[in-house]
Design a protein around this motif. Structure first.
Motif, mmCIF file in Angstrom:
data_model
loop_
_atom_site.group_PDB
_atom_site.id
_atom_site.type_symbol
_atom_site.label_atom_id
_atom_site.label_comp_id
_atom_site.label_asym_id
_atom_site.label_seq_id
_atom_site.Cartn_x
_atom_site.Cartn_y
_atom_site.Cartn_z
ATOM 1 N N LYS A 46 13.826 10.711 -4.498
ATOM 2 C CA LYS A 46 12.724 10.364 -4.027
ATOM 3 C C LYS A 46 12.387 8.732 -4.690
ATOM 4 O O LYS A 46 13.102 8.595 -5.789
ATOM 5 C CB LYS A 46 11.557 11.138 -4.375
ATOM 6 N N ARG A 47 11.893 8.188 -3.935
ATOM 7 C CA ARG A 47 11.450 6.536 -4.577
ATOM 8 C C ARG A 47 9.940 6.441 -4.102
ATOM 9 O O ARG A 47 9.310 6.935 -3.238
ATOM 10 C CB ARG A 47 12.487 5.770 -4.242
ATOM 11 N N PRO A 48 9.476 5.680 -5.144
ATOM 12 C CA PRO A 48 8.157 5.074 -4.816
ATOM 13 C C PRO A 48 7.942 4.327 -3.528
ATOM 14 O O PRO A 48 8.806 3.594 -3.077
ATOM 15 C CB PRO A 48 7.557 4.373 -6.081
ATOM 16 N N SER A 49 6.781 4.469 -3.158
ATOM 17 C CA SER A 49 6.395 3.738 -1.725
ATOM 18 C C SER A 49 5.105 3.333 -1.623
ATOM 19 O O SER A 49 4.135 3.732 -2.759
ATOM 20 C CB SER A 49 6.563 4.606 -0.538
ATOM 21 N N THR A 50 4.288 2.521 -0.759
ATOM 22 C CA THR A 50 3.027 2.210 -0.975
ATOM 23 C C THR A 50 2.346 2.672 0.396
ATOM 24 O O THR A 50 2.938 2.388 1.644
ATOM 25 C CB THR A 50 3.044 0.471 -0.957
ATOM 26 N N CYS A 51 1.303 3.083 0.118
ATOM 27 C CA CYS A 51 0.539 3.770 1.504
ATOM 28 C C CYS A 51 -0.086 2.652 2.195
ATOM 29 O O CYS A 51 -0.208 1.492 1.706
ATOM 30 C CB CYS A 51 -0.592 4.742 0.780
ATOM 31 N N LYS A 52 -0.830 2.917 3.361
ATOM 32 C CA LYS A 52 -1.242 1.802 4.318
ATOM 33 C C LYS A 52 -2.541 1.364 3.515
ATOM 34 O O LYS A 52 -2.659 -0.052 3.631
ATOM 35 C CB LYS A 52 -1.750 2.808 5.231
ATOM 36 N N CYS A 53 -3.444 1.941 2.765
ATOM 37 C CA CYS A 53 -4.621 1.420 2.203
ATOM 38 C C CYS A 53 -4.410 0.658 1.069
ATOM 39 O O CYS A 53 -4.731 -0.600 1.193
ATOM 40 C CB CYS A 53 -5.423 2.639 1.725
ATOM 41 N N ARG A 54 -3.379 1.116 0.317
ATOM 42 C CA ARG A 54 -2.755 -0.010 -0.582
ATOM 43 C C ARG A 54 -2.132 -1.182 -0.157
ATOM 44 O O ARG A 54 -2.094 -2.328 -0.732
ATOM 45 C CB ARG A 54 -1.624 0.639 -1.809
ATOM 46 N N GLU A 55 -1.401 -1.008 0.906
ATOM 47 C CA GLU A 55 -0.533 -2.412 1.488
ATOM 48 C C GLU A 55 -1.698 -3.173 1.996
ATOM 49 O O GLU A 55 -1.780 -4.409 1.947
ATOM 50 C CB GLU A 55 -0.032 -1.823 2.763
#
Length: 142
Positions: A46-55
């Motif tokens: 797995k790797r970190p990702s950015t959710c829509k609200c954080r984007e």
């Protein structure tokens, strides 16, 4: 190492969803994505990702930063162009009405979005003492 950071305690407002990945409690978007295979760098699949609200928050922060930088540039340029402190009081409101073209300049500023979109410029010309610098200073104060 990424695994030491990437755990539930370090990710506020998150939960582990049915897919086994962290998700944002606010928007439900994934906070990590599954890789096709184990990754040595992340020591995980797995790797970190950015959710829509954080984007959206990041975009807003960048826009706000760009707006502040632009305003600082404008203020710096005003200081370079209008060196006399009296010029900072030259506004449309303080105009004595002796230059009839001042009303046109004020309309230009009031309709800035339209004139900008239509690429309409404003040319200031005239004899010495005709009010060009005052008009320019008043425009910059808006």
């Amino acid at each position: 190492m990424m695994n030491a950071f990437w755990n539930r305690e370090n990710i506020p407002d998150s939960y582990v969803a049915e897919d086994g990945l962290f998700h944002c409690s606010l928007c439900g978007g994934p906070l990590e994505v599954r890789l096709p295979e184990y990754n040595e760098f992340f020591k995980s699949d797995k790797r970190p990702s950015t959710c829509k609200c954080r984007e959206e928050e990041i975009i807003h922060e960048r826009e706000e930063h760009a707006r502040r930088e632009h305003m600082e540039l404008v203020e710096r340029n005003k200081g370079i162009c209008f060196t006399d402190c009296q010029m900072w009081d030259w506004t449309f409101e303080n105009d004595d009405g002796t230059v009839p073209q001042m009303a046109m300049a004020k309309r230009y500023v009031e309709n800035w979005e339209k004139v900008r979109q239509e690429h309409i410029g404003l040319l200031l010309w005239g004899n010495l003492g005709s009010g060009k610098t005052y008009m320019a200073a008043a425009i910059t104060r808006c």
